[in-house]
Design a protein around this motif. Structure first.
Motif, PDB file in Angstrom:
ATOM      1  N   ARG A 173      20.074  41.949  27.708  1.00  0.00           N
ATOM      2  CA  ARG A 173      19.397  41.018  26.913  1.00  0.00           C
ATOM      3  C   ARG A 173      19.316  39.899  27.877  1.00  0.00           C
ATOM      4  N   LEU A 174      18.648  38.822  27.206  1.00  0.00           N
ATOM      5  CA  LEU A 174      18.486  37.588  27.791  1.00  0.00           C
ATOM      6  C   LEU A 174      19.486  36.466  27.775  1.00  0.00           C
ATOM      7  N   VAL A 175      19.877  35.979  28.622  1.00  0.00           N
ATOM      8  CA  VAL A 175      20.442  34.500  28.485  1.00  0.00           C
ATOM      9  C   VAL A 175      20.053  33.312  29.031  1.00  0.00           C
ATOM     10  N   PHE A 176      19.707  32.165  28.245  1.00  0.00           N
ATOM     11  CA  PHE A 176      18.986  31.161  28.849  1.00  0.00           C
ATOM     12  C   PHE A 176      19.939  29.897  29.390  1.00  0.00           C
ATOM     13  N   ILE A 177      19.802  29.520  30.591  1.00  0.00           N
ATOM     14  CA  ILE A 177      20.712  28.504  30.875  1.00  0.00           C
ATOM     15  C   ILE A 177      19.734  27.248  31.075  1.00  0.00           C
ATOM     16  N   ALA A 178      19.754  26.232  30.305  1.00  0.00           N
ATOM     17  CA  ALA A 178      18.729  25.190  30.203  1.00  0.00           C
ATOM     18  C   ALA A 178      19.353  23.677  30.422  1.00  0.00           C
ATOM     19  N   HIS A 179      18.841  22.832  31.369  1.00  0.00           N
ATOM     20  CA  HIS A 179      19.286  21.483  31.620  1.00  0.00           C
ATOM     21  C   HIS A 179      18.306  20.754  30.924  1.00  0.00           C
ATOM     22  N   SER A 180      18.997  19.574  30.038  1.00  0.00           N
ATOM     23  CA  SER A 180      18.273  18.618  29.725  1.00  0.00           C
ATOM     24  C   SER A 180      16.846  18.815  28.966  1.00  0.00           C
ATOM     25  N   MET A 181      15.525  18.564  29.205  1.00  0.00           N
ATOM     26  CA  MET A 181      14.427  18.849  28.621  1.00  0.00           C
ATOM     27  C   MET A 181      14.174  20.238  28.494  1.00  0.00           C
TER      28      MET A 181
END
Length: 496
Positions: A173-181
């Protein structure tokens, strides 16, 4: 690079009498989404990079020359929806700096951590984007890119081998690692991106310092007056930001404006008064009202804490006066007031850009002592990301230990003394503070001394124009860093 980053494989024990050890990796696909100003931008008309180069010397030209930021301003065609002139080619490669937002560290350390936690580097997708545009402009592109990435990764031989060792042997499956905006862009992709199955195919979303309710810093960026003459970089940024829907998407959407005895949300008229664009803010409000009708699925928010952070503002004759306290409502939606009816002020701090309350759409967030621009590169955050990638079950996050805060000036001048503040202790023993140049061989330790209750102060100078990194180390806390830009005063231009 570790062995498993070169390809997934067993580690046999001597003699083959015991089962081999299974390396601690995930067979999921990872998508890394950077923050505002975290993507290199390329102007296809000019055939040149207009944000982010291979070294940080370009910052001096960008911020201190008359036309340095003009290519970043959106044209009327771009505001009307023609988004072909500027292309986001890759993540930021070198440290960068911006007024108010201060320092941005590149994502190399974060990517290395993720690479050492996945079954193969092919499991990683980075998603650079044009951060000048509205968040809504990237929803379909990220949803499509994530779907294509997951489809490719599910057929990769290293994914198949790693999946066989997973507890339930489920599909990747997908894992999102997202910074700030990037957290807002991810939110939009998962809920409004047009792929109705994408949320179900997502195991988790980790956001690092995402301003879900916006940031007062965005109001400071757009404000061109400020009640006093500003250094050149601040005026350059205000002129460019006034054309950017992306900056308007970061304006605070919470009770922040002190208006006499009342506290209220910003209105489009307020935004126009402080130097922004009324229509861009109205469009942003409509978008977020639609976005927040659906929760962000499988979300683990990370909030930077312990850093002095503006959280509210007053607006007088078009001038923003920001303050480091916020306001709260009770369970009935009533503003909390003291016995005299005055609004109560809460100094909750944050990561220097996003105050803690805004960093999560729910009350629960994992706290980390870090400045906003370094939140994705620090050791504690990277350990948290690696642990998140390896999870089988969503366990409750640990609470952060007490730590230090770092407060540096927004802009300094060469060969001129300036002060930084370290909060969280008044004991200088065991505290090491250094300032180092990014592009030349210069590093200098500085002495810290007590400056009141729970606070230390250091006085520094830097020898020349350029970008510098302040580092604070302590045996009792995590290492803190912040980037500082040095340039001339507001009366000089490099190209004058």
């Amino acid at each position: 690079m570790t062995d498993h980053a070169q390809g997934y494989g067993p580690h046999p024990s001597p003699g083959g009498l015991e089962p081999s050890l299974v390396p601690p990796v995930t067979h999921d696909a990872v998508v890394v989404v950077p923050g505002i100003m975290g993507s290199e931008l390329y102007d296809t008309d000019r055939n040149e990079v207009i944000w982010g180069l291979a070294n940080s010397n370009w910052l001096t030209r960008a911020w201190l020359t008359r036309s340095g930021l003009e290519p970043l301003q959106l044209t009327p065609d771009e505001l009307a929806g023609a988004h072909t002139r500027v292309r986001a080619r890759r993540l930021l490669q070198t440290p960068a700096w911006s007024p108010f937002l201060k320092g941005f560290e590149p994502y190399h350390k974060l990517l290395n951590t993720i690479e050492n936690t996945v079954a193969h580097p092919s499991a990683i997708l980075t998603f650079p984007y044009d951060w000048r545009l509205p968040v809504s402009a990237h929803a379909h592109a990220l949803a499509t890119a994530a779907r294509d990435h997951l489809t490719r990764w599910r057929t990769h031989p290293d994914q198949i081998a790693a999946r066989a060792n997973a507890v339930d042997e489920r599909e990747a499956r997908l894992v999102f690692i997202a910074h700030s905006m990037g957290g807002l862009v991810t939110y939009a992709a998962l809920t409004l991106g047009g792929d109705l199955d994408l949320a179900d195919d997502t195991r988790g979303v980790m956001t690092l310092g995402t301003p879900f309710q916006g940031s007062v810093v965005a109001a400071n960026i757009l404000n061109t007056l400020q009640g006093a003459p500003l250094p050149l970089p601040h005026n350059r940024l205000a002129a460019a930001a006034a054309t950017m829907p992306g900056v308007h998407d970061l304006l605070p959407r919470f009770l922040c404006l002190e208006d006499g005895p009342a506290v209220r949300n910003l209105t489009p008229a307020d935004v126009a008064d402080l130097g922004g664009h009324k229509e861009l803010f109205s469009a942003s409000e409509d978008f977020f009202n639609k976005l927040y009708r659906q929760p962000l699925p499988h979300h683990r928010p990370i909030a930077g804490i312990g850093q002095d952070t503006v959280q509210s503002l007053q607006l007088h004759a078009g001038v923003v006066h920001a303050s480091e306290y916020c306001f709260r409502e009770d369970s009935n939606g009533e503003l909390k007031r003291d016995k005299h009816g005055r609004p109560l002020r809460y100094p909750v701090k944050g990561d220097g850009t996003v105050h803690r309350v805004s960093a999560s759409p729910v009350r629960r967030a994992m706290p980390i002592h870090a400045q906003h621009g370094a939140l994705a590169s620090g050791k504690q955050a990277r350990r948290t990301v690696a642990d998140f990638l390896l999870e089988d079950d969503h366990l409750g996050p640990d609470m952060a230990d007490d730590g230090l805060g770092l407060n540096v000036p927004d802009y300094v001048h060469p060969n001129t003394r300036w002060d930084l503040t370290i909060t969280g202790t008044d004991e200088p023993a065991g505290i090491e503070c250094t300032v180092s140049a990014i592009d030349v061989d210069y590093s200098k330790p500085t002495r810290v001394q007590a400056d009141g209750d729970d606070r230390l102060r250091a006085t520094l100078t830097v020898p020349d124009t350029g970008l510098y990194r302040v580092t604070v180390r302590s045996d009792q806390s995590h290492t803190l860093t912040q980037l500082v830009f040095a340039g001339p005063d507001g009366t000089r231009h490099l190209d004058a």
